[in-house]
Design a protein around this motif. Structure first.
Motif, mmCIF file in Angstrom:
data_model
loop_
_atom_site.group_PDB
_atom_site.id
_atom_site.type_symbol
_atom_site.label_atom_id
_atom_site.label_comp_id
_atom_site.label_asym_id
_atom_site.label_seq_id
_atom_site.Cartn_x
_atom_site.Cartn_y
_atom_site.Cartn_z
ATOM 1 N N LEU A 143 -15.688 4.602 0.342
ATOM 2 C CA LEU A 143 -15.219 5.810 1.177
ATOM 3 C C LEU A 143 -15.965 5.474 2.660
ATOM 4 O O LEU A 143 -15.332 5.687 3.723
ATOM 5 C CB LEU A 143 -15.707 6.999 0.842
ATOM 6 C CG LEU A 143 -15.024 7.522 -0.494
ATOM 7 C CD1 LEU A 143 -15.364 8.867 -0.853
ATOM 8 C CD2 LEU A 143 -13.471 7.434 -0.402
ATOM 9 N N ARG A 190 -16.251 -0.206 6.420
ATOM 10 C CA ARG A 190 -15.014 -0.553 6.844
ATOM 11 C C ARG A 190 -14.844 -1.927 6.556
ATOM 12 O O ARG A 190 -13.408 -2.242 6.590
ATOM 13 C CB ARG A 190 -15.419 -0.402 8.262
ATOM 14 C CG ARG A 190 -14.679 0.839 8.788
ATOM 15 C CD ARG A 190 -14.570 0.946 10.383
ATOM 16 N NE ARG A 190 -15.008 2.550 10.630
ATOM 17 C CZ ARG A 190 -15.871 2.617 11.625
ATOM 18 N NH1 ARG A 190 -16.292 1.501 12.467
ATOM 19 N NH2 ARG A 190 -16.084 3.655 12.095
ATOM 20 N N ASP A 195 -9.717 -0.117 8.456
ATOM 21 C CA ASP A 195 -9.271 0.836 9.597
ATOM 22 C C ASP A 195 -8.195 0.300 10.323
ATOM 23 O O ASP A 195 -7.202 0.960 11.078
ATOM 24 C CB ASP A 195 -10.225 1.632 10.092
ATOM 25 C CG ASP A 195 -10.857 2.652 9.310
ATOM 26 O OD1 ASP A 195 -10.457 2.663 7.869
ATOM 27 O OD2 ASP A 195 -11.731 3.340 9.873
ATOM 28 N N ALA A 255 -5.914 -1.884 9.660
ATOM 29 C CA ALA A 255 -4.777 -1.994 8.758
ATOM 30 C C ALA A 255 -4.070 -0.583 8.494
ATOM 31 O O ALA A 255 -3.893 -0.169 7.461
ATOM 32 C CB ALA A 255 -4.645 -2.728 7.488
ATOM 33 N N SER A 256 -3.587 -0.129 9.708
ATOM 34 C CA SER A 256 -3.404 1.379 9.517
ATOM 35 C C SER A 256 -1.909 1.754 9.991
ATOM 36 O O SER A 256 -1.478 2.482 10.657
ATOM 37 C CB SER A 256 -4.541 2.395 10.289
ATOM 38 O OG SER A 256 -4.160 2.404 11.387
ATOM 39 N N LEU A 257 -1.020 0.914 9.843
ATOM 40 C CA LEU A 257 0.309 0.690 10.497
ATOM 41 C C LEU A 257 1.239 1.703 9.649
ATOM 42 O O LEU A 257 2.163 2.081 10.147
ATOM 43 C CB LEU A 257 0.891 -0.613 10.490
ATOM 44 C CG LEU A 257 0.189 -1.618 11.289
ATOM 45 C CD1 LEU A 257 0.866 -2.921 11.185
ATOM 46 C CD2 LEU A 257 0.543 -0.973 12.622
ATOM 47 N N MET A 258 0.758 2.212 8.362
ATOM 48 C CA MET A 258 1.866 2.771 7.424
ATOM 49 C C MET A 258 1.901 4.331 7.904
ATOM 50 O O MET A 258 2.216 5.130 7.187
ATOM 51 C CB MET A 258 1.293 2.558 6.113
ATOM 52 C CG MET A 258 1.503 1.289 5.743
ATOM 53 S SD MET A 258 3.312 0.998 4.887
ATOM 54 C CE MET A 258 3.030 1.517 3.380
ATOM 55 N N LYS A 259 1.305 4.558 8.865
ATOM 56 C CA LYS A 259 1.126 6.085 9.215
ATOM 57 C C LYS A 259 2.212 6.543 9.971
ATOM 58 O O LYS A 259 2.965 5.710 10.525
ATOM 59 C CB LYS A 259 -0.199 6.438 9.954
ATOM 60 C CG LYS A 259 -0.145 6.001 11.324
ATOM 61 C CD LYS A 259 -1.434 6.276 12.076
ATOM 62 C CE LYS A 259 -1.479 5.597 13.397
ATOM 63 N NZ LYS A 259 -2.709 5.479 14.122
ATOM 64 N N LEU A 260 2.308 8.003 9.866
ATOM 65 C CA LEU A 260 3.637 8.322 10.679
ATOM 66 C C LEU A 260 3.485 8.542 12.128
ATOM 67 O O LEU A 260 2.387 8.841 12.278
ATOM 68 C CB LEU A 260 4.237 9.451 9.973
ATOM 69 C CG LEU A 260 4.813 9.577 8.764
ATOM 70 C CD1 LEU A 260 5.013 10.889 8.218
ATOM 71 C CD2 LEU A 260 6.344 8.708 8.864
#
Lengths: 648, 99
Positions: free
Chosen positions: B22, B25, B92, B94-99
């Motif tokens: 958790l 990074r 963090d 690799a956070s392209l999958m957010k809306l």
């Protein structure tokens, strides 16, 4: 012989097709073709009739199946005809009176450039009306029912350049539509109840069906009859229908189409016999219309509208008789036939008067016409004597029988109905005498120099200035118009006697409709005497009001009842306030409910879902570690819950 | 020695692993922490096997090892290709999958 039945319909149908599709090249001969084909249909009818007379009473019914219309498993609709005594009576009336009115129209419509089209429509009407009466199932009857509605619409609005005629046609169509809904619902109910809508199986199966269903079917059939026959509460179109050419009023709105409702009820007699509640409503509708139409007829100054009120009232008699059950069926049809003669004759007479008076319809501008139109006067006079029930003429026999049958219903009911019928007879005598006196007797009020009588209250100035035409020159109509009137006058005089002597008509129709004498509380001669008294009272009052003193050219203001009756007893105002305004309010409130409640629920659900998902979306932030947190958190919660459950 | 102590150790290791997943990074470290959690589980399985006196836990521990080995192959391949394309091993990024 069976194969001739289709020819009855085919001839006028062919005429309609040729005349309506043929174009202008038929303008010169179209009316002859139309008349010829109507006459051909009448000849076929007479041939079938003589053949039928030669057979025993039980095997007179003929049957012809043309083709299967909708052959589906469990739903068999055929185009098949059934010609029994009841249908035969109608076929003879329709083709006979129809042919006479075709002949009359040749003269009446002579100066109309759309005469070919008029004859096309008349032929279309004949074909549809014949389908209506010789169909062997309710679905085909419905075809004819709609067909006559269409023809009626086209003919009422024949002079469509007049806005009043166009409106009247629309009104007739719309009001009839309400009745037609009744018929279609009745047919659907029949199909769900009996699994068929052919006359035979339906009418035979009424014994094993629950009374509630039969009552529903009966009431729906009555609604249909009310629409077509202009009975209360769907009566409002008939008065306005007089906007059509007079031969149309005589054929469709006096002799034939408006009697289709009576036919429907008598044909469905088995249903009504098994549903006394529906029968009771039929009787009430008939009795109310009988008085309603008569009161309207008393107040109208337009000769055709006065006759329309009378038609309504006379059909009220027939519906009343039909509602009495087997006691009255035969007499309903008998009055229908005699009424066909004398009312068609009266309308043709009215048309003849209008023809000679520059199409003036206001009886207050007639007067003293008997000198100028002797043939019209005599034929109209005979029709008049027939309708008021002058002893020995047609109306005397048929109306007397209905009044007798009303008394024979028995009990308080019988007394009430009988008294209403007697009262109707008195009012009939009053308004018909009024028409007669105002048209053919008294001063010649159509003369421009005619001074209004001194006791006429305030003559409106409009009445003077409105007569923009030159003074009319009343003259007798051509032979093509007078001959049908003479033939119909013969019918008006002799038909009733011919039918009644030896109970010929009763024996003729009894195998189809059945008959029951009922138990009359008073003898037939007493009823006849009472009818005569009613007749004399009616004529005497009319004489006192319109014969003894001059008729004012401008209508006096009149009592409250007179003014209401001039407006058709406020039927249009009633319809406007209750149905039009009521309908508007209903739709407005429904639209409001739709917008706020129905749309509110839908839109509210959508909006709250949208808001919720907008919040939930924030959890989807793309950081793998935050997903991991929720996963750990969720697992922790699950495990904690499981442990907790165990502990408990 | 009381076998329950091994369970305490397994729980401790699991917590350290979870906290690492958790908090950290770096993808490699996160990956190592996942492995730590798996091995903590293995330790617990083996301990239970010992406590109950049958071999079920030990068999499952072998399975876990096999799965972990397969996971390492796939996971490392993903991390390497991610590093190649983005020049970073931070999870963090690799956070392209957010809306």
């Amino acid at each position: 012989m069976e194969n001739l039945i289709a020819l009855l319909v085919a001839a006028p149908l062919l005429g309609a097709a040729v005349l309506l599709c043929g174009g202008r090249r038929l303008d010169r001969a179209g009316h002859w073709l139309g008349t010829l084909l109507a006459a051909a249909s009448f000849v076929v009818a007479v041939v079938l009739f003589t053949d039928m007379l030669g057979k025993g009473a039980e095997d007179r019914a003929l049957h012809q199946k043309l083709f299967s219309w909708i052959p589906v498993e469990g739903f068999q609709a055929d185009v098949a005809f059934q010609l029994d005594q009841l249908s035969m009576t109608f076929v003879l009336l329709i083709t006979g009176v129809g042919t006479l009115i075709h002949i009359y129209s040749i003269g009446y419509m002579e100066h109309d450039e759309r005469r070919r089209r008029f004859f096309g429509y008349l032929n279309l009407f004949l074909a549809a009306m014949l389908i209506l009466v010789i169909a062997d199932n309710y679905l085909l009857l419905y075809v004819g029912w709609e067909g006559v509605g269409l023809a009626s619409y086209l003919l009422i609005g024949f002079w469509q350049h007049k806005p009043s005629a166009a409106t009247a046609a629309k009104k007739a169509f719309l009001v009839n539509r309400v009745g037609d809904m009744g018929l279609s619902i009745a047919i659907m109910l029949m199909f769900t109840t009996f699994g068929t809508f052919a006359y035979g199986p339906v009418l035979e199966a009424t014994g094993e069906t629950s009374e509630g269903k039969l009552t529903a079917i009966g009431l729906m059939l009555l609604l249909a009859a009310c629409g077509k026959s202009a009975q209360v509460p769907l009566q409002s179109w008939l008065g306005d229908a007089m906007e059509g050419p007079t031969p149309v009023s005589a054929l469709i709105h006096a002799a034939t189409m408006v009697t289709a409702g009576v036919y429907l009820i008598v044909r469905s007699g088995a249903i009504f016999n098994a549903a006394p509640d529906a029968q009771m409503v039929v009787v009430v509708v008939g009795a109310v219309t009988l008085i309603f139409g008569a009161i309207v007829g008393c107040a109208k100054d337009d000769i055709k509208k006065a006759l329309a009120g009378s038609t309504m009232s006379q059909i009220g008699y027939m519906i009343l008789a039909a509602g009495l059950g087997p006691i009255g069926y035969v007499f309903a049809i008998m009055h229908l036939v005699t009424h066909g003669f004398f009312k068609a004759g009266l309308f043709l007479g009215a048309g003849s008067v209008m023809h000679g008076m520059n199409d003036e319809v206001d009886m207050r501008k007639y007067g003293g016409l008997r000198k100028y139109m002797p043939v019209t006067f005599v034929t109209f006079g005979l029709g008049y004597l027939a309708i008021i029930g002058f002893p020995g003429l047609s109306g005397f026999f048929s109306k007397d029988k209905i009044i007798e049958a009303a008394f024979a219903k028995g009990g308080t009911e019988g007394w009430i109905l009988g008294s209403v019928a007697l009262l109707g007879a008195a009012i009939t005598a009053f308004y018909m005498t009024r028409v007669m006196l105002m048209t053919f007797f008294g001063e010649e009020r159509w003369r421009r120099t005619a001074t209004p009588s001194p006791d006429a209250p305030d003559v409106e100035p409009a009445a003077e200035t409105r007569g923009e035409h030159a003074e009319p020159h009343p003259h007798e109509s051509p032979k093509s118009m007078t001959i049908p009137m003479i033939v119909l006058a013969f019918g008006s005089v002799f038909a009733g006697g011919f039918f009644s002597i030896g109970d010929r008509f009763l024996h003729w129709l009894e195998p189809v409709t059945g008959h029951d004498h009922g138990d009359a509380p008073i003898g037939a001669s007493t009823v006849t005497a009472a009818t005569m008294v009613a007749l004399v009272i009616g004529v005497a009052i009319a004489w006192a009001m319109y014969g003894r003193k001059p008729v004012p050219v401008a209508a006096p203001r009149g009592s409250l009842l007179t003014r209401a009756a001039r407006r058709d007893l406020l039927q249009d105002d009633f319809n406007h306030v209750v149905l039009v305004r009521g309908g508007e309010h209903l739709t407005r409130s429904l639209v409001y409910v739709d917008h706020t409640l129905v749309d509110g629920v839908v839109n509210g659900t959508a909006a709250s879902m949208g808001g919720l998902s907008g919040r939930l979306r924030k959890l989807q932030n793309g950081y793998a570690r935050s997903y991991a947190v929720s996963m750990f958190g969720g697992t922790a919660v699950l495990i904690a819950a499981t442990l907790l459950m165990r502990a408990v | 020695m009381n076998p329950v102590n091994y369970l305490y150790l397994a729980a401790l290791l699991f917590t350290i692993g979870a906290a690492g997943v958790l908090i950290r990074r770096n993808a490699i470290v996160v990956f190592m922490c996942v492995e730590l959690m798996l091995n903590a589980c293995n330790l617990a399985f083996v301990t239970f096997s010992r406590m109950h006196g049958n071999l079920d836990g030990q068999i499952i521990a072998f399975f876990t090892m096999v799965v972990a080995a397969a996971e390492v192959v796939v996971g490392l391949a993903i991390i390497v290709s991610l590093f190649r394309s983005r020049h970073s091993a931070s999870v963090d990024d690799a956070s392209l999958m957010k809306l």
